[in-house]
Design an enzyme around this catalytic site. Sequence first.
Site, PDB file in Angstrom:
ATOM      1  N   CYS A 166      -1.548  -3.773   3.406  1.00 42.24           N
ATOM      2  CA  CYS A 166      -2.504  -4.862   3.184  1.00 42.24           C
ATOM      3  C   CYS A 166      -1.775  -6.185   3.356  1.00 42.24           C
ATOM      4  CB  CYS A 166      -3.071  -4.791   1.764  1.00 42.24           C
ATOM      5  SG  CYS A 166      -4.071  -3.331   1.455  1.00 42.24           S
ATOM      6  N   HIS A 168       5.000  13.651   6.971  1.00 42.72           N
ATOM      7  CA  HIS A 168       4.903  15.095   6.773  1.00 42.72           C
ATOM      8  C   HIS A 168       5.466  15.767   8.022  1.00 42.72           C
ATOM      9  CE1 HIS A 168       2.123  14.248   3.471  1.00 42.72           C
ATOM     10  NE2 HIS A 168       1.546  13.393   4.297  1.00 42.72           N
ATOM     11  N   SER A 213       0.838  -1.199   0.000  1.00 43.02           N
ATOM     12  CA  SER A 213       0.000   0.000   0.000  1.00 43.02           C
ATOM     13  C   SER A 213       0.871   1.246   0.000  1.00 43.02           C
ATOM     14  CB  SER A 213      -1.025   0.030   1.143  1.00 43.02           C
ATOM     15  OG  SER A 213      -1.993   1.023   0.873  1.00 43.02           O
TER      16      SER A 213
END
Length: 126
Positions: free
Chosen positions: A88, A73, A68
């Site tokens: 996943c 940030h 995935s």
Amino acid sequence: MTAQIGRFSGIHVIVEFEDADPALLDDEPLLRTLLPRAMKEAGATVMEVVSHRFVPQGVTVLTLLAESHASLHTYPQHRAAFVDVFTCGERADPRKAMSVLAAELTPGRVTTRIIGRGGQRVEATL
């Protein structure tokens, strides 16, 4: 039994790191290396890495995984970072990636949310 990739269930970990070293949070080369390393140590398959350093400060790193994605940030002016990792299947464990990131960034405070996706049951803490 072989751990599956791409199974329709997984673990989504969302973390806020606070009171971290602003110099580390503004170091794009470091973070661009750190996020994929954390994902590899967590058992994920890194496909691509994209990063951007903002002016006057802050860095975003995105890592595309076979399982995935992961994003980081940073907000050096607030001594904080937001991290989002979703995997996943059963092969990769995003909780391990968060431990690697926390060990490197040494935040004073960590807030974690763990969400099971697609029926996956998970423990609520790291």
